[in-house]
Scaffold this motif. Structure first.
Motif, PDB file in Angstrom:
ATOM      1  N   VAL A 107       0.826  -1.158  -0.059  1.00  0.00           N
ATOM      2  CA  VAL A 107       0.036   0.054  -0.052  1.00  0.00           C
ATOM      3  C   VAL A 107       0.689   1.227   0.133  1.00  0.00           C
ATOM      4  CG1 VAL A 107      -2.103  -1.192   0.862  1.00  0.00           C
ATOM      5  CG2 VAL A 107      -0.271  -0.149   2.455  1.00  0.00           C
ATOM      6  N   GLY A 108       1.863   1.262  -0.867  1.00  0.00           N
ATOM      7  CA  GLY A 108       2.692   2.398  -1.017  1.00  0.00           C
ATOM      8  C   GLY A 108       2.230   3.692  -2.105  1.00  0.00           C
ATOM      9  N   LEU A 109       2.984   4.194  -2.629  1.00  0.00           N
ATOM     10  CA  LEU A 109       2.278   5.036  -3.804  1.00  0.00           C
ATOM     11  C   LEU A 109       1.246   4.451  -4.579  1.00  0.00           C
ATOM     12  CD1 LEU A 109       2.396   7.708  -5.325  1.00  0.00           C
ATOM     13  CD2 LEU A 109       4.167   6.617  -6.754  1.00  0.00           C
ATOM     14  N   ILE A 110       1.671   3.413  -5.425  1.00  0.00           N
ATOM     15  CA  ILE A 110       0.867   2.752  -6.176  1.00  0.00           C
ATOM     16  C   ILE A 110      -0.399   2.217  -5.408  1.00  0.00           C
ATOM     17  CG2 ILE A 110       0.498   1.277  -8.392  1.00  0.00           C
ATOM     18  CD1 ILE A 110       2.220   3.407  -9.037  1.00  0.00           C
ATOM     19  N   SER A 166       5.223  -4.108   7.055  1.00  0.00           N
ATOM     20  CA  SER A 166       6.022  -3.514   8.161  1.00  0.00           C
ATOM     21  C   SER A 166       4.718  -2.695   9.068  1.00  0.00           C
ATOM     22  CB  SER A 166       6.872  -2.353   7.811  1.00  0.00           C
ATOM     23  OG  SER A 166       6.219  -1.338   7.365  1.00  0.00           O
ATOM     24  N   THR A 179       3.948   1.012   8.101  1.00  0.00           N
ATOM     25  CA  THR A 179       3.221   1.106   6.834  1.00  0.00           C
ATOM     26  C   THR A 179       1.579   0.796   7.072  1.00  0.00           C
ATOM     27  OG1 THR A 179       5.047   0.895   5.649  1.00  0.00           O
ATOM     28  CG2 THR A 179       2.876   0.710   4.489  1.00  0.00           C
ATOM     29  N   THR A 225       3.932  -4.534  -4.813  1.00  0.00           N
ATOM     30  CA  THR A 225       5.162  -4.340  -4.045  1.00  0.00           C
ATOM     31  C   THR A 225       6.426  -4.367  -5.198  1.00  0.00           C
ATOM     32  OG1 THR A 225       5.933  -6.749  -4.770  1.00  0.00           O
ATOM     33  CG2 THR A 225       4.528  -6.477  -2.978  1.00  0.00           C
ATOM     34  N   VAL A 259       1.323  -4.433 -10.549  1.00  0.00           N
ATOM     35  CA  VAL A 259       1.898  -3.214 -10.988  1.00  0.00           C
ATOM     36  C   VAL A 259       3.268  -2.911 -11.445  1.00  0.00           C
ATOM     37  CG1 VAL A 259      -0.381  -2.122 -10.029  1.00  0.00           C
ATOM     38  CG2 VAL A 259       1.853  -1.976  -8.967  1.00  0.00           C
ATOM     39  N   SER A 278       6.957  -2.447 -12.727  1.00  0.00           N
ATOM     40  CA  SER A 278       7.660  -1.772 -13.846  1.00  0.00           C
ATOM     41  C   SER A 278       8.000  -2.663 -14.927  1.00  0.00           C
ATOM     42  CB  SER A 278       8.548  -0.905 -13.444  1.00  0.00           C
ATOM     43  OG  SER A 278       7.884   0.230 -12.464  1.00  0.00           O
ATOM     44  N   PRO A 336       0.863   0.159 -14.498  1.00  0.00           N
ATOM     45  CA  PRO A 336       0.183   1.650 -15.039  1.00  0.00           C
ATOM     46  C   PRO A 336       1.485   2.720 -15.079  1.00  0.00           C
ATOM     47  CG  PRO A 336       0.401   1.351 -12.622  1.00  0.00           C
ATOM     48  CD  PRO A 336       0.877   0.206 -13.133  1.00  0.00           C
ATOM     49  N   ALA A 368       2.350   5.641 -14.517  1.00  0.00           N
ATOM     50  CA  ALA A 368       2.072   6.877 -13.961  1.00  0.00           C
ATOM     51  C   ALA A 368       2.707   6.691 -12.700  1.00  0.00           C
ATOM     52  CB  ALA A 368       0.538   6.824 -13.642  1.00  0.00           C
ATOM     53  N   GLY A 369       3.169   7.811 -12.203  1.00  0.00           N
ATOM     54  CA  GLY A 369       4.135   7.448 -10.919  1.00  0.00           C
ATOM     55  C   GLY A 369       4.575   8.701 -10.446  1.00  0.00           C
ATOM     56  N   GLY A 381       5.375   5.235  -0.310  1.00  0.00           N
ATOM     57  CA  GLY A 381       4.788   5.211   0.958  1.00  0.00           C
ATOM     58  C   GLY A 381       3.466   5.274   0.848  1.00  0.00           C
TER      59      GLY A 381
HETATM   60  P1  NAP Z   1       6.398   1.889  -2.461  1.00  0.00           P
HETATM   61  O1  NAP Z   1       5.754   3.186  -2.573  1.00  0.00           O
HETATM   62  O2  NAP Z   1       7.830   1.866  -1.820  1.00  0.00           O
HETATM   63  O3  NAP Z   1       5.552   0.807  -1.816  1.00  0.00           O
HETATM   64  C1  NAP Z   1       5.854  -0.481  -1.996  1.00  0.00           C
HETATM   65  C2  NAP Z   1       4.975  -1.194  -0.906  1.00  0.00           C
HETATM   66  O4  NAP Z   1       5.295  -2.695  -0.892  1.00  0.00           O
HETATM   67  C3  NAP Z   1       4.652  -0.958   0.582  1.00  0.00           C
HETATM   68  O5  NAP Z   1       3.528  -0.778   1.049  1.00  0.00           O
HETATM   69  C4  NAP Z   1       5.615  -1.957   1.050  1.00  0.00           C
HETATM   70  O6  NAP Z   1       5.181  -2.312   2.447  1.00  0.00           O
HETATM   71  C5  NAP Z   1       5.170  -3.196   0.105  1.00  0.00           C
HETATM   72  N1  NAP Z   1       6.173  -4.269   0.282  1.00  0.00           N
HETATM   73  C6  NAP Z   1       7.353  -4.361   0.513  1.00  0.00           C
HETATM   74  N2  NAP Z   1       7.746  -5.744   0.201  1.00  0.00           N
HETATM   75  C7  NAP Z   1       6.829  -6.319   0.192  1.00  0.00           C
HETATM   76  C8  NAP Z   1       6.431  -7.793   0.282  1.00  0.00           C
HETATM   77  N3  NAP Z   1       7.545  -8.595   0.382  1.00  0.00           N
HETATM   78  N4  NAP Z   1       5.268  -8.223   0.408  1.00  0.00           N
HETATM   79  C9  NAP Z   1       4.266  -7.309   0.473  1.00  0.00           C
HETATM   80  N5  NAP Z   1       4.558  -6.307   0.401  1.00  0.00           N
HETATM   81  C10 NAP Z   1       5.787  -5.750   0.561  1.00  0.00           C
HETATM   82  O7  NAP Z   1       6.566   1.696  -3.987  1.00  0.00           O
HETATM   83  P2  NAP Z   1       5.510   1.907  -5.243  1.00  0.00           P
HETATM   84  O8  NAP Z   1       6.112   3.061  -5.928  1.00  0.00           O
HETATM   85  O9  NAP Z   1       4.069   2.210  -4.688  1.00  0.00           O
HETATM   86  O10 NAP Z   1       5.838   0.838  -6.063  1.00  0.00           O
HETATM   87  C11 NAP Z   1       5.057  -0.596  -5.990  1.00  0.00           C
HETATM   88  C12 NAP Z   1       5.374  -1.247  -7.585  1.00  0.00           C
HETATM   89  O11 NAP Z   1       4.555  -0.177  -8.590  1.00  0.00           O
HETATM   90  C13 NAP Z   1       6.515  -1.476  -7.980  1.00  0.00           C
HETATM   91  O12 NAP Z   1       6.807  -2.793  -8.427  1.00  0.00           O
HETATM   92  C14 NAP Z   1       7.066  -0.359  -9.101  1.00  0.00           C
HETATM   93  O13 NAP Z   1       7.649  -1.076  -9.984  1.00  0.00           O
HETATM   94  C15 NAP Z   1       5.724  -0.243  -9.538  1.00  0.00           C
HETATM   95  N6  NAP Z   1       5.172   1.256 -10.158  1.00  0.00           N
HETATM   96  C16 NAP Z   1       5.809   2.441  -9.665  1.00  0.00           C
HETATM   97  C17 NAP Z   1       5.649   3.384 -10.107  1.00  0.00           C
HETATM   98  C18 NAP Z   1       6.143   4.848  -9.576  1.00  0.00           C
HETATM   99  O14 NAP Z   1       6.333   5.879  -9.991  1.00  0.00           O
HETATM  100  N7  NAP Z   1       6.711   4.519  -8.243  1.00  0.00           N
HETATM  101  C19 NAP Z   1       5.008   3.667 -11.286  1.00  0.00           C
HETATM  102  C20 NAP Z   1       4.517   2.486 -11.958  1.00  0.00           C
HETATM  103  C21 NAP Z   1       4.771   1.416 -11.268  1.00  0.00           C
HETATM  104  P3  NAP Z   1       6.378  -1.716   3.760  1.00  0.00           P
HETATM  105  O15 NAP Z   1       6.183  -0.094   3.590  1.00  0.00           O
HETATM  106  O16 NAP Z   1       5.707  -2.230   4.812  1.00  0.00           O
HETATM  107  O17 NAP Z   1       7.539  -2.090   3.231  1.00  0.00           O
END
Ligand code: NAP
Length: 311
Positions: A16-19, A42, A45, A76, A101, A103, A127, A129-130, A135
């Motif tokens: 439940v981070g950004l995406i 965690s 989070t 994740t 989701v 990349s 998606p 988009a980012g 978090g």
């Molecule tokens: P993020 O904000 O860092 O969030 C990641 C989430 O995943 C956090 O809630 C984290 O929890 C959780 N997590 C980490 N390890 C895990 C595990 N082993 N099992 C279950 N949950 C876990 O990242 P994000 O930007 O949302 O990116 C997530 C995905 O979207 C990635 O695969 C990325 O490639 C893709 N994406 C990102 C963007 C971008 O611009 N950011 C755009 C498109 C796609 P904790 O906080 O508890 O560690």
């Protein structure tokens, strides 16, 4: 547009981070799910997500979040997708859609595909988009508005499940395109992964330049460097995983890029102004077509100071 009946009775977000949090906000805005369940490893989070309240329920076990869900989306970092899928596979209900989701898509199909139980529809997604923020606090409902979401179904994917997932992403504000995972990885290597690598590299080089002080780098950053620092502030875990999992396509476009950079180096050395002018004129036209396609704005700082415009 809010629907009269939700598309899904229960949607689970693993991560439940950004995406993940943006998806929850967008689902609520569009009335797409009667219940949204969330999981993050965690306790911090989970607690913050519960406080923000974008999920109806937060769980300290991924299998509990996924149990009985019609749609489960793995949100994740790419390197954690396989273990996340393993952790929920026994609780996925027959007929459920499992998506992600991440990349990178070919490596996800390779790693997650084998742990998907019979009767569950696995349809990978991404998606486009980012922001550089991470978090649960970083999410917002408008993140996907007007942006593309690419789905990369594997051979034999159920057409009804695919159509439902397309509907879901449209309900989140996205435009949807379906393509082969290898093609996705090559397109994203040039449009996203290589630009991030260049930004990380240029900011690293500036930081290491001994003749130019850190304070000068910061003081005069508006000369172009500042926009690279925004990209180079992106999440280190996410981007490490992207490069480790899209190695082939990134190396392919990096080879091309290095050749073109050498040609520019030669043009500068030999004073070939015509070559430089021609290239800079062509690249200006590309910028214009991106703005015309609605994928960025001409606003100062590209409108990035206002949260909903960042992408
Ligand atoms: P993020 O904000 O860092 O969030 C990641 C989430 O995943 C956090 O809630 C984290 O929890 C959780 N997590 C980490 N390890 C895990 C595990 N082993 N099992 C279950 N949950 C876990 O990242 P994000 O930007 O949302 O990116 C997530 C995905 O979207 C990635 O695969 C990325 O490639 C893709 N994406 C990102 C963007 C971008 O611009 N950011 C755009 C498109 C796609 P904790 O906080 O508890 O560690």
């Amino acid at each position: 547009m809010t629907r009269t009946a939700p598309l899904f009775t229960k949607v689970a977000l693993i991560g439940v981070g950004l995406i993940g949090s943006s998806l929850a906000h967008a689902m609520r805005r569009g009335g797409l799910a009667a219940h949204i369940a969330g999981y993050a490893p965690s306790p911090e989070t989970r607690a913050r997500a519960a406080e923000l309240g974008f999920c109806h329920s937060m769980h300290d076990n991924p299998a509990d979040a996924a149990r009985g869900a019609d749609l489960v989306i793995l949100c994740t970092p790419v390197g954690a997708l396989e273990s996340a899928a393993q952790a929920i596979s026994s609780s996925l209900k027959p007929g459920a859609i499992l998506s992600d989701v991440g990349s990178v898509k070919t490596a996800v199909i390779r790693d997650v595909g084998p742990v998907v139980p019979e009767g569950v529809h696995f349809i990978p997604g991404h998606p486009i988009a980012g922001t550089e923020h991470s978090g649960p606090d970083a999410g917002f409902a408008e993140l996907f508005d007007g942006r593309w979401c690419i789905l990369t179904p594997v051979a034999g994917t159920d057409e009804t499940a695919l159509a439902t997932l397309v509907d879901f992403w449209r309900g989140c504000g996205s435009r949807v395109e379906v393509m082969d995972s290898k093609h996705h990885d090559l397109v994203l290597a040039i449009t996203s992964h290589l630009p991030h690598l260049i930004a990380y590299n240029i900011v690293g080089t500036a930081a290491d330049l001994e003749e130019v002080t850190q304070s000068e780098v910061i003081k005069f950053s508006a000369g172009g460097f500042r926009d690279f620092t925004r990209i180079a502030a992106s999440d280190p875990v996410m981007w490490r995983d992207v490069f480790l999992n899209n190695r082939e396509a990134v190396l392919e476009v990096l080879g091309r890029f290095s050749e073109d950079l050498s040609a520019l180096q030669r043009a500068i050395r030999w004073g070939d102004g015509e070559m430089l002018f021609d290239l800079f004129t062509r690249t200006r036209a590309i910028r214009r077509s991106i703005v015309e396609a609605g994928q960025d704005t001409e606003a100062a700082n590209f409108g990035r100071n206002a949260k909903p415009n960042r992408a």
